[in-house]
Design a protein around this motif. Structure first.
Motif, mmCIF file in Angstrom:
data_model
loop_
_atom_site.group_PDB
_atom_site.id
_atom_site.type_symbol
_atom_site.label_atom_id
_atom_site.label_comp_id
_atom_site.label_asym_id
_atom_site.label_seq_id
_atom_site.Cartn_x
_atom_site.Cartn_y
_atom_site.Cartn_z
ATOM 1 N N TYR A 38 0.794 -1.232 0.000
ATOM 2 C CA TYR A 38 0.000 0.000 0.000
ATOM 3 C C TYR A 38 0.824 1.278 0.000
ATOM 4 N N TYR A 44 -0.825 -1.836 -4.670
ATOM 5 C CA TYR A 44 -2.150 -1.356 -4.267
ATOM 6 C C TYR A 44 -2.099 0.062 -3.702
ATOM 7 N N LYS A 61 -8.249 -1.592 -10.572
ATOM 8 C CA LYS A 61 -7.270 -0.597 -10.147
ATOM 9 C C LYS A 61 -7.449 0.683 -10.960
#
Length: 99
Positions: A38, A44, A61
């Motif tokens: 992240y 991500y 995404k």
């Protein structure tokens, strides 16, 4: 703790002194332990500092899908989102809500 979407943006991983947060169905998770996923440059990172509910449900995404809106999601997509929510609950602490 309660966060506006604007406040949540401050926790996108761009400031190394702050934790990284991702919201799912309005609940804010501290995903800092998943920094490689992240954090900046992670696969991500697009979800960080945002409510990623729609994108998770759609397995997308795309920037336009990274939002809290569940409008028009299919039953299958809602199931996928619920599965993601369970994964987040098992792995990361809930630290607040988006208001």
């Amino acid at each position: 703790m309660e966060f506006s979407l604007q406040q949540l943006k401050q926790f996108d991983g761009s400031d190394a002194s702050k934790p990284i947060y991702v919201a799912v169905k309005g609940r804010v998770f501290d995903v800092s332990t998943g920094k490689s996923f992240y954090g900046p440059g992670g696969p991500y990172c697009i979800f960080s500092g945002k409510d990623a509910s729609r994108a998770l449900a759609k397995m997308s995404k795309n920037e336009e899908d990274v939002c809290a809106s569940l409008d028009g999601l299919t039953e299958k997509e809602m199931g996928v989102l619920n599965d993601w929510e369970k994964k987040f609950e098992a792995k990361y602490p809930v630290i607040g809500r988006v208001v």
